[in-house]
Write an enzyme that holds these catalytic residues in place. Structure first.
Site, PDB file in Angstrom:
ATOM      1  N   SER A 176     -18.151-100.189  38.231  1.00  0.00           N
ATOM      2  CA  SER A 176     -17.117-101.184  38.008  1.00  0.00           C
ATOM      3  C   SER A 176     -17.590-102.563  38.478  1.00  0.00           C
ATOM      4  CB  SER A 176     -15.818-100.746  38.701  1.00  0.00           C
ATOM      5  OG  SER A 176     -14.719-101.551  38.327  1.00  0.00           O
ATOM      6  N   ASP A 181      -6.385 -98.636  33.617  1.00  0.00           N
ATOM      7  CA  ASP A 181      -7.538 -97.973  33.023  1.00  0.00           C
ATOM      8  C   ASP A 181      -7.897 -98.615  31.690  1.00  0.00           C
ATOM      9  OD1 ASP A 181      -9.205 -95.633  33.911  1.00  0.00           O
ATOM     10  OD2 ASP A 181      -8.888 -95.073  31.819  1.00  0.00           O
ATOM     11  N   HIS A 215     -12.164 -95.369  33.070  1.00  0.00           N
ATOM     12  CA  HIS A 215     -12.844 -96.122  34.120  1.00  0.00           C
ATOM     13  C   HIS A 215     -13.088 -95.216  35.322  1.00  0.00           C
ATOM     14  CE1 HIS A 215     -14.165-100.040  35.446  1.00  0.00           C
ATOM     15  NE2 HIS A 215     -13.517 -99.914  36.579  1.00  0.00           N
TER      16      HIS A 215
END
Length: 333
Positions: free
Chosen positions: A179, A278, A312
């Site tokens: 991320s 998400d 994610h």
């Protein structure tokens, strides 16, 4: 930025306890730096807390002028580190954003960095990077210094090389992250070209400005908004209005030639969970990774990419595949 030449030590400090006995092993002579309770202050870092009792996972907390609180790092050692006398390549593994993300992220369920790296001949360094530090020195902060980029590049990397048996060179280091950390890995690999021979981004955005017709400037806006809310007390990473030079310096899509001759590995999800966060995160990841891959392809720069179902998150199978690729690329222990 030129490659530094850290001072190396080969004298063991006198220490007691089980960890010292393990580190000394069968009388192995260490060729570069000490192995047991030998982490010293240096490079602007003062060790204020340490944990060296676990055979593999060692922990340190620092006082540093670059960060307005005391950041920490987990250093995961290979299974045979204390007895082998070998020198090892290093992976710098960067966590994502959020108030629940820190240097322990990859050692916290559902992640299992110890199992994923079992038997693998590499050191894994997992530092604090702030809840929304974006692996940057921010334009502004109302809560004191949050210079994560300077902390990692100018202090932590030379400190690791001085205190552990590492290859302190381009072919001895990789950087990866999830991320926000995936963005940080891409940024560091380009901005500090001579530091890392391999770069990986697991669900990390790969473009700050965004493609035409897509999320124009979406990642910069999110970096500024998130850092203002939970990191900088209203300050921002890139400034309002943006410091355009900083954006360009940090933007993978504007530094494509800096990825030449590196191993590149990227993962993005194609079907986010039906929640706002998400969808918000992985939609941006997929779009920006595709943009970046287009630039790499047109430049003739090889890269390994994976678009897979889901949203994610860290995918253990691809993470382990990435680790094996990193080991293949770097100098062997």
């Amino acid at each position: 930025m030129s490659e530094y030449r850290p001072t190396r030590r080969n004298v063991l400090k006198a220490v007691g306890g089980a960890s010292a006995a393990m580190a000394l092993g069968a009388g192995t002579v260490l060729g570069t730096s000490s192995a047991a309770s030998a982490a010293d202050d240096g490079f602007g870092l003062r060790v204020v807390q340490r944990g060296e009792g676990d055979p593999r996972m060692w922990y340190y907390r620092f006082q540093t002028a670059e960060i307005g609180w005391q950041p920490a790092v987990n250093v995961l050692l290979p299974d045979d580190y204390h007895v082998s006398g070998r020198t090892y390549p290093v992976l710098y593994l960067l966590h994502g954003g959020g108030t629940d993300q820190d240097f322990i992220t990859f050692d916290r369920a559902p992640n299992d960095i110890r199992a994923w790296t079992a038997g693998k001949p590499m050191i894994v360094v997992m530092p604090d990077g702030g809840h929304a530090g974006w692996y940057s020195n921010p334009v502004s902060s109302t809560v004191g210094p949050r210079n994560w980029e300077s902390f990692h590049i100018n202090q932590l990397i030379p400190w690791i090389d001085a205190n552990f048996r590492t290859y302190a060179e381009y072919d001895g280091r990789a950087v990866s992250g999830f991320s926000m950390g995936g963005f940080g890995a891409l940024k560091y690999a380009a901005k500090y070209w001579g530091h890392f021979a391999s770069v990986s981004s697991h669900s990390g955005p790969a473009s700050l400005r965004g493609p035409a017709g897509g999320l124009q400037g979406g990642v910069v806006h999110w970096a500024n908004a998130s850092s203002a809310a939970i990191e900088l007390g209203g300050g921002t990473v890139y400034g309002v209005p943006w410091d355009q030079r900083r954006v360009s310096m940090d933007n993978p899509c504007e530094r494509v030639e800096s990825y030449r001759n590196k191993r590149i590995f990227m993962v993005a999800g194609t079907s986010p969970e039906p929640t706002f966060w998400d969808r918000f995160n992985e939609t941006a990841v997929l779009e920006t990774q595709r943009e970046f891959r287009g630039f790499l392809g047109r430049a003739g720069i090889p890269h390994d990419w994976h678009e897979v179902p889901g949203g994610h998150k860290v995918r253990p199978d691809l993470f382990v595949r990435d680790l094996d690729g990193i080991i293949d690329r770097l100098r062997k222990a």
